[in-house]
Design an enzyme around this catalytic site. Structure first.
Site, PDB file in Angstrom:
ATOM      1  N   ASP A 256       0.819  -1.212   0.000  1.00 17.68           N
ATOM      2  CA  ASP A 256       0.000   0.000   0.000  1.00 17.68           C
ATOM      3  C   ASP A 256       0.851   1.259   0.000  1.00 17.68           C
ATOM      4  O   ASP A 256       0.337   2.352  -0.169  1.00 17.68           O
ATOM      5  CB  ASP A 256      -0.944  -0.002   1.209  1.00 17.68           C
ATOM      6  CG  ASP A 256      -2.306  -0.555   0.845  1.00 17.68           C
ATOM      7  OD1 ASP A 256      -2.514  -0.855  -0.352  1.00 17.68           O
ATOM      8  OD2 ASP A 256      -3.151  -0.683   1.733  1.00 17.68           O
TER       9      ASP A 256
ATOM     10  N   ASP B 136     -10.864  -6.939  11.237  1.00 18.00           N
ATOM     11  CA  ASP B 136     -10.693  -8.388  11.380  1.00 18.00           C
ATOM     12  C   ASP B 136     -11.748  -9.000  12.299  1.00 18.00           C
ATOM     13  O   ASP B 136     -12.298 -10.053  11.992  1.00 18.00           O
ATOM     14  CB  ASP B 136      -9.286  -8.731  11.857  1.00 18.00           C
ATOM     15  CG  ASP B 136      -8.653  -7.610  12.639  1.00 18.00           C
ATOM     16  OD1 ASP B 136      -9.427  -6.845  13.253  1.00 18.00           O
ATOM     17  OD2 ASP B 136      -7.428  -7.491  12.663  1.00 18.00           O
TER      18      ASP B 136
END
Ligand SMILES: *[C@@H]1O[C@H](CO)[C@@H](O)[C@H](O)[C@H]1NC(C)=O
Ligand SMILES: CC(=O)N[C@H]1CO[C@H](CO)[C@@H](O)[C@@H]1O
Length: 734
Positions: free
Chosen positions: A140, A443
């Site tokens: 990223d 998550d």
């Protein structure tokens, strides 16, 4: 296979020795009842400050009891899982599924490429058929430095993989291996590989330091040309490079054996499009990998976590491939462990109680949560499929069909589209498919939603840890990390993903409650804050809030307090930790709750009221030399200015003040026989509480007054805390 000769690939056994725990729980419960009895029956008749403090303490105690109840549910009936990898090799070797490994990195300065490459190499070297293993690196940061490092790693892998096979290397991260291994010195091969590694490391480090790469290397790979079109890390096209391509005849190591597929991906970034942080990166990887290797199993690892166990894939497959119990398993979570810990773990980062005691308990209650790293997913489950009773995977079949039209046709261009900014518009990605968006701890809700779709999860603690990461090495890093976790967790609890709402009738009630042990971390802050300040302030003013020494109800208070600490100590020793690390943990327990959790709590309140927004902060993974040295010596690192430190210092000062005043009153009473012993009689527990807090806070006083190094508390923290304590005392006393 016939029903009769089915032998399981894994088994689940309850943890023994629960009777003692249950007896302890009952005794604490009795103590709590007595405390409540005291709070109600001795309720102050007169109004004013005492009454308010009394109510506050009572509410705190009620909260502590609720939270304690959650911890009891988690610990009531834990299980351990054992796998049989030899049975897997016998029965399933021919049709092992494809495994795609996702490694996410975000910034080459915070997460140094050398560290990331060690993670990648440790995974490429897994004891698993190379043609079925693919490694994807999502960058990223969109940095050619990372790409360059990956290119170097792909070349080094050609030597490293045969080397691992030949010498049975463990762990398979070259850095970790060469740091400790003493090789057969006379062996030329061993030394030459070590030299190769060191040269590679140096090249990567030089490039990272200079921020550019040598021109001749630039020319060697077409991939670098992509960066001619990159304007910044927030504004660039998709960059997809397959560095080791399974279809390529050159994709072999020096011994002629195949190498795992290796892919570099920097998804498209445009300033106008929200990129959804790590969840966005993961979802792009899920789509791109489905075109390239489409492994049935997905492993996701943080870039700073190398794999310490080359058999971990096989360990996880024992769960997925078990013919009877394996079909319902959606993901297998491995513990998060760290390699940079010191013996006594001053910041209490090791999470050993969580990983060794709590997670096995949550597993028994319905399956552990997904913690974002070290987790194997079933691709179908992650992509939104619901579990149904007749779901059954025939691994032989999937493997056959796959070999037919396996990787015959895909082009990089079609894959790139999948990683573009606009691809997800009007799709279910981030909602029903892939990782969920809109929450800093994506998550947890992703794991929860899998469980709500009927999948079960499993938790496995192999003897040799699967994944080892870098722990935070300064206090501020640690507190910031915990603020981020607890803030996101509380945000989930307050959203429609609250397990009691979202999981209602979908997952067992005890699992819903178990989730709260983490989701309500931040909610512990206010009661704890109240408990460490108000009794001390009341002591200064002469307000008694606990039973006098002659009252037998003093016993349940003392018992609840000390038995709890002692139990925690027992858990620590059971987890193989030292007594000092328990003591450090007690301190961090206080620090976390009065700063990180408190701030997380407040920012959630602000968010609900419509101020502020959540942001994703990455914690730095490297520390400068001075800081590392202090870390290795277990000296607490403050060093920087932070409001969190001001709060810590103020609480420490306040307790110091009240303890010394309380203690001096006691001494004068004891020395001067003519006075009545009022303080000893009325305030034994308050003085004790302050005394314990002073002992726990010892490093704070050191950092405020005694230390001279750069890791001490900044002088401003000293002023702030003194000023603040004086202010509070004056307003509270008069
Ligand atoms: C990591 O692997 C090494 C070498 O196999 C082993 O000695 C060590 O105990 C492992 N570490 C953990 C935390 O399991
Ligand atoms: C990032 C970091 O602090 N790394 C340290 C980990 O521990 C080793 C020694 O065990 C140090 O040398 C590293 O600097």
């Amino acid at each position: 296979m016939e029903e009769s000769d089915y032998v399981p690939l894994f088994e689940t056994k309850p943890v023994r020795g629960r009777l003692l725990y249950r007896l302890y729980t009952c005794s604490i419960f009795l103590a709590i009842c007595s405390i409540f009895f005291y709070r109600v029956s001795y309720f102050p008749a007169d109004g004013g400050a005492r009454r308010i403090a009394w109510i506050g303490l009572f509410l705190s105690e009620i909260w502590f009891t609720c939270y304690w109840f959650i911890t009891v549910i988690v610990r009531w009936n834990p299980v351990h899982r054992y796998t049989f990898k030899d049975r897997l090799s016998c029965r399933c070797e021919k049709f092992l599924p494809g495994v795609d490994v996702f490694v996410c990195t975000a910034d080459p300065t915070i997460e140094p490429p050398v560290m990331v490459m060690n993670t990648v190499l440790s995974i490429m070297a897994y004891d698993y058929p190379a043609e079925k293993l693919s490694v994807y690196l999502s960058d990223d940061g969109g940095s050619y430095l990372t790409f360059y490092a990956l290119l170097e790693a792909s070349r080094f892998a050609k030597h490293w993989l045969p080397f691992c096979r030949k010498f049975g290397v463990e762990p398979r991260s070259p850095e970790a291996y060469f740091q400790t291994a003493i090789g057969p010195v006379e062996d030329n091969e061993w030394c030459s590989i070590k030299r190769l590694y060191e040269e590679m490391k140096e090249r990567i480090e030089t490039a990272t330091k200079l921020g550019r790469i040598p021109e001749e290397i630039r020319k060697q790979h077409k991939g670098f040309r992509e960066w001619d079109f990159v304007s910044s890390r927030h504004d660039h096209q998709t960059i997809l490079q397959i560095l080791v391509d399974e279809r390529d005849s050159e994709a072999v190591d020096v011994e002629g054996q195949g190498l795992p597929t290796l892919v570099y991906l920097a998804r498209e970034k445009r300033p106008d499009y929200h990129h959804n942080f790590k969840a966005g990166a993961m979802n792009a990887l899920i789509r791109v990998s489905s075109m390239i290797s489409n492994g049935e199993i997905i492993l996701n690892v943080d870039c700073d976590m190398y794999s310490n166990n080359s058999e971990i894939v096989r360990d996880a497959l024992c769960f997925f491939m078990d013919e009877e119990k394996g079909n319902e398993i959606g993901f297998v979570q491995y513990p998060q462990t760290f390699y940079n810990l010191t013996d006594n773990d001053i910041y209490g980062v090791s999470l050993s109680v969580e990983t060794l005691v709590e997670f096995p308990g949550i597993d028994a209650n319905g399956g552990p949560c997904y913690i974002g790293t070290g987790c194997f997913h079933r691709r179908e489950a992650l992509c939104g499929k619901k579990y149904s009773k007749d779901y059954k995977v025939d691994w032989k079949r999937t493997n056959l069909t796959k070999n037919e039209n396996y990787r015959t046709s895909f082009s990089e261009e079609t894959c790139k589209v999948l990683a573009s900014c606009t691809y997800e518009h009007n799709t279910n990605w981030g909602k029903e498919m892939g990782l969920k968006y809109g929450c800093p701890v994506e998550d947890i809700i992703t794991g929860l939603s899998l469980q709500c779709r009927g999948w079960r999860s499993a938790y496995s603690i192999p003897k040799r840890a699967g994944f080892l990461g870098v722990a935070p090495t300064t206090l501020l890093q640690f507190l910031v990390q915990h603020k981020r976790w607890s803030e996101g967790d509380l945000q989930i609890f307050l959203s429609r993903y609250c397990p009691f709402i979202y999981g209602h009738k979908k997952i067992p009630l005890k699992l819903q409650i178990s989730y709260c042990i983490y989701l309500l971390w931040a909610a512990n802050s206010l009661p704890t804050f109240f408990y460490v300040t108000v009794p001390s302030l009341s002591l200064l003013r002469g307000i008694s809030l606990f039973p006098e020494i002659s009252n037998p109800l003093v016993i349940p208070f003392a018992y609840a307090f000390f038995a709890n600490r002692a139990y925690r100590l027992g858990e620590f020793i059971h987890c193989g930790r030292t007594i000092r690390s328990w003591w450090n943990d007690q301190r961090m327990w206080l620090f976390k709750r009065t700063t990180a959790y408190l701030f997380a709590f407040c920012s959630n309140i602000l968010r609900i009221l419509g101020f502020g927004k959540s942001a994703f902060e990455i914690t730095a993974k490297v520390a400068d030399e001075d800081v590392s040295k202090r870390y290795m010596q277990e000296v607490m690192e403050f060093g920087s200015c932070s409001v969190m430190f001001d709060v810590l210092a103020a609480i420490a000062m306040l307790n110091m003040l009240s303890f010394s005043i309380g203690a001096s009153r006691v001494i004068t009473e004891v020395v001067d026989r003519s006075q009545k012993e009022v303080t000893v009689e009325m305030f034994p527990l308050q003085i004790l509480l302050s005394g314990i807090l002073v002992a726990v806070n010892f490093p704070v006083y050191q950092a405020l007054f005694l230390r001279k190094d750069n890791g001490r508390l900044p002088i401003s923290a000293t002023y702030h805390s003194i000023f603040f304590v004086l202010l509070v005392c004056i307003t509270f006393m008069y």
